[in-house]
Design a protein around this motif. Structure first.
Motif, PDB file in Angstrom:
ATOM      1  N   UNK B 104       0.871  -1.177   0.000  1.00 18.23           N
ATOM      2  CA  UNK B 104       0.000   0.000   0.000  1.00 18.23           C
ATOM      3  C   UNK B 104       0.913   1.233   0.000  1.00 18.23           C
ATOM      4  N   UNK B 106       0.594   4.273   0.480  1.00 16.21           N
ATOM      5  CA  UNK B 106       0.302   5.299   1.469  1.00 16.21           C
ATOM      6  C   UNK B 106       0.904   4.952   2.840  1.00 16.21           C
ATOM      7  N   UNK B 107       1.116   3.661   3.060  1.00 14.46           N
ATOM      8  CA  UNK B 107       1.573   3.217   4.374  1.00 14.46           C
ATOM      9  C   UNK B 107       3.073   2.950   4.339  1.00 14.46           C
ATOM     10  N   UNK B 111       3.952  -0.609   8.624  1.00 10.92           N
ATOM     11  CA  UNK B 111       2.485  -0.670   8.599  1.00 10.92           C
ATOM     12  C   UNK B 111       1.997  -1.637   7.526  1.00 10.92           C
ATOM     13  N   UNK B 115      -0.237  -5.136   8.212  1.00  7.07           N
ATOM     14  CA  UNK B 115      -1.610  -5.106   7.689  1.00  7.07           C
ATOM     15  C   UNK B 115      -2.397  -6.418   7.884  1.00  7.07           C
ATOM     16  N   UNK B 116      -1.813  -7.579   7.526  1.00  2.00           N
ATOM     17  CA  UNK B 116      -2.595  -8.813   7.701  1.00  2.00           C
ATOM     18  C   UNK B 116      -2.941  -9.069   9.165  1.00  2.00           C
ATOM     19  N   UNK B 124      -3.083  -2.950  17.471  1.00  2.00           N
ATOM     20  CA  UNK B 124      -2.174  -2.166  16.651  1.00  2.00           C
ATOM     21  C   UNK B 124      -0.732  -2.232  17.146  1.00  2.00           C
ATOM     22  N   UNK B 163       5.483  -9.515   4.691  1.00  2.00           N
ATOM     23  CA  UNK B 163       4.059  -9.285   4.934  1.00  2.00           C
ATOM     24  C   UNK B 163       3.269 -10.586   4.766  1.00  2.00           C
TER      25      UNK B 163
END
Lengths: 410, 263
Positions: B104, B106-107, B111, B115-116, B124, B163
């Motif tokens: 992504x 943006x991240x 981050x 995500x997963x 978080x 990831x």
């Protein structure tokens, strides 16, 4: 399998909105304007409501008002006493007045007759000036106090007039205008008293006493060639307990005098102030409709921006789905983002709304009211807006096919 | 049914068909695929472009639901699993590695890796800790707060693998994981995958590069939506009943033969 992703979604929304600050701010502006107008209307509306309530309390509850015509629509009621139905003849006559005076338990009776025409004095009178012909009893019923001089009375000259303070300034350039002369319908009147400022243009007489001249009823009749047009008769009973009986008696007497035709209405208590109230609500209603339009436009703005955001992030949606996001997760992600826009915009709008209300109230006779209802309404509107207008883009995002989304080029 | 082998089938496809278009434009991306993949296999799927490799991978990865035929995951027909549960399986059991990395943008890196975990219910802070740990394994811990566009292709793919692994999935799906990488980076990535395979993960990899199949334990080639060859189903060379001739002996025989011919 409970998953509380709300904090993640909020963090995400914050990040996303920060990444396009100008766009987010402009979208929020739409909500802000809508919520601000609603807040201002509600705050001022409550203020106006308070003014009317105060008046009802001040009336003491033993007053009845007779108006010509049958009350069908309360809004018409308030327009009737004003002289804008020039060629409609009032159903109330002088003989009614004489008969009323004979009813038991009636303390005071005052006819209200507004006259057309202009006032000629040192300076011209403003356009909204009212010429009111009435009897001395009005001072007692409507609690009119004098700044100086005296009210009308049988013992003084017929050509006397009482002016409101503001009118006195407008006509003669001074608050102390006793002895000054003015001409109405070719007749010269001498000011014998100046009213204390009431500062309530909203009242059950529909007359802003600060801006009117009050003359004797008999003179009013004369000026209209003995053809009196009574717009309203105010009646005060000797006690609140006798009011019901008085109303019944008035009804009987007037029906008899009008040959059984019910062409008048008798209003007591809340009914008297209701027209004013109603008018306020209808004004507030119209303004609220305008506010609703701005809210709707603001909502469309949210939807528009959210659709752009969803389109921009189609690939991200695909990635998130491939990594295990369910449709609901995606739905909430975008819904919370639109809610963030609308709620932040709403909070700013609430503050701006009160700021506007306080500024506007500087020019009005009442001040805005701060209460939890207004805050709740503003908050509800923002949340509903965010949800309603954010739902479609969010559903679109949630339903998008992960493979198509992944294949979409940025 | 008694399990005879240690390796149980995780993925079972029966007569899998995937159709694109309707009417005249109808075309089958998959046209009757039967495939069983067992736990711990490293399967390389090869074939020309448009033969349905990626489609197959998407179906296995529960991303594509519109197909005909049967698909059983861990002995359970996928049709009977709810969408929500499927999403949960994607987040818990399946790790996806894409050809074009698909971070992504943006991240930042950490981050992206976390995500997963978000979707499998990790808080978080915890998810960031786990992500940081796994990035260390890939020697990317110094790049945690970089944005994806600040990294090289090889590094990004390592992030993407990190990831895919952060949830400790049992099945790793890789769609041309080295397609956009130079050969050096490719081999680094392939070593990583091989290492994952060696600890017992099931890996299904789509590739164009025949060299990379050397890492795999099973190679499948596809053609026109069908499985063309499967290294596991090829008849293994039967053990000769008689002893093989010794190499030395054979050599002697051959040289003797040649000599005779020359004469």
């Amino acid at each position: 399998m409970t998953r509380l992703l709300i904090l993640n979604h909020i963090h995400n929304a914050k990040q996303s909105l920060q990444s396009s600050r100008v766009r987010s701010a402009l979208t929020m502006l739409g909500v802000t304007i809508g919520v601000a107008s609603v807040t201002a209307i509600l705050a001022l509306g409550s203020g106006a409501g308070r003014v009317i309530n105060d008046q009802i309390n001040m009336l003491g509850g033993n007053i009845a008002v007779i108006r010509p015509g049958v009350t069908v629509n309360p809004i018409n009621n308030i327009t009737q006493p004003q002289n804008n139905q020039g060629y409609a003849t009032s159903s109330l006559s002088k003989s009614d007045l004489e008969k009323l005076k004979k009813i038991k338990h009636i303390d005071l009776v005052a006819p209200l007759m507004t006259l057309g025409g202009t006032i000629t004095a040192d300076s011209p009178a403003p356009a909204n000036t009212k010429i009111l012909a009435t009897t001395p009893e009005l001072a007692g019923i409507s609690n009119l106090k004098l700044r100086e001089g005296q009210f009308l009375g049988s013992e003084i000259n017929e050509n006397s007039a009482v002016v409101g303070q503001q009118l006195s300034i407008n006509l003669f350039g001074t608050e102390s205008s006793i002895g000054s002369k003015m001409t109405i319908h070719g007749q010269t009147f001498i000011v014998v008293g100046v009213l204390k400022p009431l500062n309530n243009p909203i009242n059950y007489n529909s007359i802003d006493f600060d801006n009117s001249v009050i003359i004797n009823y008999s003179m009013g009749e004369k000026l209209y060639k003995n053809n009196a047009q009574i717009q309203q008769i105010n009646v005060r009973s000797d006690s609140i307990n006798n009011l019901d009986q008085v109303v019944k008696d008035i009804n009987t007497v007037l029906l008899k005098n009008h040959d059984g035709e019910k062409d008048f209405s008798i209003l007591v208590g809340d009914q008297i102030s209701q027209p004013t109230n109603q008018l306020f609500f209808s004004i507030a209603g119209v303004t609220a409709a305008i506010a609703a339009i701005s809210l709707f436009v603001g909502g469309i703005g949210i939807m528009n921006i959210m659709l752009v955001t969803v389109a921009e992030r189609t690939r991200e949606i695909g990635i998130r789905k491939a990594l295990g996001a369910s449709n609901t997760d995606i739905l909430y992600q975008f819904l919370i983002e639109s809610l963030a826009i609308s709620v932040v915009g709403g909070i700013v709008g609430y503050i701006v709304g009160y700021a506007v209300a306080f500024i506007v109230s500087e020019f009005l006779v009442f001040s805005p009211v701060i209460n939890w209802q207004v805050a709740l309404t503003a908050m509800t509107i923002s949340i509903v807006m965010g949800t309603v207008f954010g739902l479609y883009p969010a559903i679109r995002a949630a339903r998008s096919d992960p493979i198509d989304s992944l294949n979409r080029h940025n | 049914m008694a399990i005879t082998t240690k390796k149980t089938p995780v993925i079972k496809l029966r007569d899998l068909k995937k159709r694109f278009g309707i009417g005249d434009a109808e075309a089958y991306a998959l046209d009757g695929v039967d495939l069983t993949i067992k736990n711990g296999e490293f399967v390389a799927i090869m074939g020309p472009s448009g033969c349905g490799k990626t489609t197959l991978l998407n179906i296995i990865g529960l991303l594509d639901r519109s197909y005909f035929g049967q698909y059983e995951l861990d002995g359970k027909p996928v049709d009977s699993i709810s969408r929500r549960k499927q999403a949960f399986i994607r987040s818990k059991q399946i790790g996806y590695i894409f050809q074009n990395f698909n971070l992504v943008p943006r991240l930042n890196i950490i981050e992206n890796v976390a995500l997963p975990l978000t979707y499998s219910g990790v808080t978080r802070v915890n998810s960031l800790i786990v992500a940081s740990d796994i990035l260390k394994l890939f020697h990317l811990n110094e790049r945690e707060y970089y944005m994806p566009h600040q990294l090289s292709g090889g590094q990004i793919q390592r992030v993407a693998i990190a990831r895919a692994l952060v949830n400790k999935p049992t099945i790793i799906l890789a769609d041309e994981p080295t397609g956009n990488l130079d050969s050096r980076s490719s081999h680094i990535i392939m070593e990583e995958l091989a290492a994952l395979h060696s600890v017992g993960n099931t890996i299904i990899m789509v590739t164009h590069n025949a060299n990379l199949t050397t890492y795999a334990s099973r190679v499948i080639t596809m053609l026109d939506g069908k499985i063309d060859t499967d290294s596991r189903e090829m008849p293994k060379p039967e053990k000769p009943k008689h002893k093989r001739p010794k190499a030395k002996k054979t050599k002697k025989k051959l040289t003797a033969k040649l000599k005779r011919k020359k004469k």
